[in-house]
Design a protein around this motif. Sequence first.
Motif, short mmCIF file in Angstrom:
data_model
loop_
_atom_site.label_atom_id
_atom_site.label_comp_id
_atom_site.label_asym_id
_atom_site.label_seq_id
_atom_site.Cartn_x
_atom_site.Cartn_y
_atom_site.Cartn_z
N VAL A 8 0.87 -1.17 0.00
CA VAL A 8 0.00 0.00 0.00
C VAL A 8 0.91 1.22 0.00
CG1 VAL A 8 -1.78 1.30 1.21
CG2 VAL A 8 -1.83 -1.21 1.24
N LEU A 9 0.89 1.96 -1.09
CA LEU A 9 1.71 3.17 -1.19
C LEU A 9 0.93 4.34 -0.61
CD1 LEU A 9 3.41 2.93 -4.71
CD2 LEU A 9 4.46 2.68 -2.46
N HIS A 10 1.48 4.94 0.41
CA HIS A 10 0.85 6.09 1.05
C HIS A 10 1.43 7.36 0.45
CE1 HIS A 10 0.78 2.70 3.90
NE2 HIS A 10 -0.43 3.14 4.18
N TYR A 11 0.56 8.26 0.05
CA TYR A 11 1.03 9.51 -0.53
C TYR A 11 0.46 10.68 0.26
CZ TYR A 11 -3.54 10.03 -2.92
OH TYR A 11 -4.88 10.17 -3.20
N CYS A 12 1.21 11.77 0.28
CA CYS A 12 0.73 12.97 0.95
C CYS A 12 1.14 14.18 0.12
CB CYS A 12 1.28 13.09 2.37
SG CYS A 12 3.02 13.53 2.46
N ARG A 26 5.78 11.68 -1.46
CA ARG A 26 5.51 13.01 -0.92
C ARG A 26 5.53 14.01 -2.08
NH1 ARG A 26 8.57 10.04 2.11
NH2 ARG A 26 10.49 10.84 1.18
N ILE A 27 4.41 14.70 -2.27
CA ILE A 27 4.16 15.41 -3.52
C ILE A 27 4.14 16.91 -3.30
CG2 ILE A 27 2.51 15.66 -5.42
CD1 ILE A 27 1.48 12.81 -4.59
N GLY A 28 4.95 17.61 -4.10
CA GLY A 28 4.99 19.07 -4.06
C GLY A 28 4.51 19.67 -5.36
N PHE A 29 4.31 20.99 -5.32
CA PHE A 29 3.80 21.73 -6.48
C PHE A 29 4.62 23.01 -6.67
CE2 PHE A 29 0.38 19.12 -4.92
CZ PHE A 29 -0.26 18.65 -6.06
N GLY A 66 -6.92 -2.42 -11.02
CA GLY A 66 -6.96 -3.63 -10.21
C GLY A 66 -5.64 -4.29 -9.92
N PRO A 67 -4.52 -3.55 -9.84
CA PRO A 67 -3.25 -4.21 -9.54
C PRO A 67 -3.19 -4.66 -8.08
CG PRO A 67 -2.94 -1.84 -9.51
CD PRO A 67 -4.36 -2.09 -9.97
N GLY A 68 -2.18 -5.47 -7.77
CA GLY A 68 -1.97 -5.91 -6.41
C GLY A 68 -1.27 -4.88 -5.55
N LEU A 69 -1.11 -3.70 -6.04
CA LEU A 69 -0.54 -2.57 -5.32
C LEU A 69 -1.58 -1.46 -5.33
CD1 LEU A 69 2.99 -1.04 -5.81
CD2 LEU A 69 1.00 0.36 -6.30
N THR A 70 -1.72 -0.75 -4.22
CA THR A 70 -2.76 0.27 -4.16
C THR A 70 -2.22 1.54 -3.50
OG1 THR A 70 -5.08 0.67 -3.59
CG2 THR A 70 -3.72 -0.47 -1.95
N PHE A 71 -3.06 2.57 -3.43
CA PHE A 71 -2.65 3.89 -2.95
C PHE A 71 -3.62 4.38 -1.88
CE2 PHE A 71 -1.90 3.53 -7.54
CZ PHE A 71 -0.53 3.63 -7.59
N THR A 72 -3.07 5.05 -0.88
CA THR A 72 -3.88 5.66 0.16
C THR A 72 -3.29 7.01 0.52
OG1 THR A 72 -4.55 3.53 1.11
CG2 THR A 72 -4.72 5.45 2.54
N GLU A 73 -4.13 8.04 0.60
CA GLU A 73 -3.65 9.36 1.00
C GLU A 73 -3.55 9.46 2.51
OE1 GLU A 73 -4.75 14.13 0.57
OE2 GLU A 73 -5.94 12.63 -0.51
#
Length: 361
Positions: free
Chosen positions: A40-44, A106-109, A89-96
């Motif tokens: 589970v890839l966590h992004y912020c 970690r995402i910047g703009f 539907g991959p076996g890897l997912t994302f959660t904020e």
Amino acid sequence: MTVRHCSLPPQPAPAYPPGLAAERLGALIGGRRLWVDGTVLHYCFFGDDTAGSEIAVPGTGRTRWVPWGGAEEQQDVVRECFEEWRGLGPGLTFTEVRDRTEAELRIGFQLGDGSWSAVGRDALRVGVHERTMNFGWDLTAPGERATALHQIGHALGMLHEHQSPYAGIHWDDEAVYAELAGPPNHWSRDRTYHNILRRLGPDEANGSVWDPQSIMQYALPPGLVLEPEQYHGGVHPPGTLSPADKEFVLRRYPPADPPLPPPLVPFRSVPLGLGPGEQADFRVDPPETRDYTVGTFGEADRVVVLFEERDGEPRFLAGHDDGGTAHNAAVTARLVKGRRYYVRVRLYSAWGPGETAVMCW
């Protein structure tokens, strides 16, 4: 050229020992950036003015502070694109998540800093207070949703499609350098070479056939491609996920098996029996609170990752990649009785005789 392009920063090549067999080396190169399946890839998002960069103001000798935070409408575009990738539907997912120390991505703009991303597991080498991805222009502008899809592709381990050795592209090198040196990119020759002209090795490519419709393919104006002849007038990908993009993510991250993985009991080794690129998952329910080591055995290249279950999802604790060495992957962490942990082992290739196994102790 009016198209802005993703600009990946150069990364040092992995240092593998000399004399590795070609098959072993190819497996390492092809898999070293991939996450283990089931991650589970966590992004912020950076959302305040406390994180940013000091930027030189030309001609003044001064600097100014540029925050990394982005407006909600910019963040929404990125959220929608994460959902589009997850919808495959991959076996890897994302959660904020809100806490950047809990996030692998970690995402910047920061405007003017280009759009780029760490590629796959390279994100784990970036400090927790630094960006692993940046968007340097307005994602709500027409056609720019593709920029967010593209950067997430990098985060999944994909590289630029036009650099595939299977593309057979013969570039007009000087025309490419001249085009990218102008606005809006203003790239140096080194940056242009790294992101366009440099040809990937066959084990690095996203697939074994060039896909000019890929989300990872740059849009190119006329006059840059000499061959294939049909691309004299440019390359114009649609800016959406192509069938080959979808095939990549499902091949590299096959849908996870939902049943509970088998237990890994302390001091009891379990044979792995994996083929190249395959993965085995286990659960650990520690009988007491103490430091445990999870390690592998046998002559093979593997990556071992340990997760702790929190609020019903696995959170990364530790990992070890023994690829290219004579050592076996092992991680040590303090496990707490009453909590559940998961161990995922992915094989690059086996390079010696005998069985491979995993054990915790």
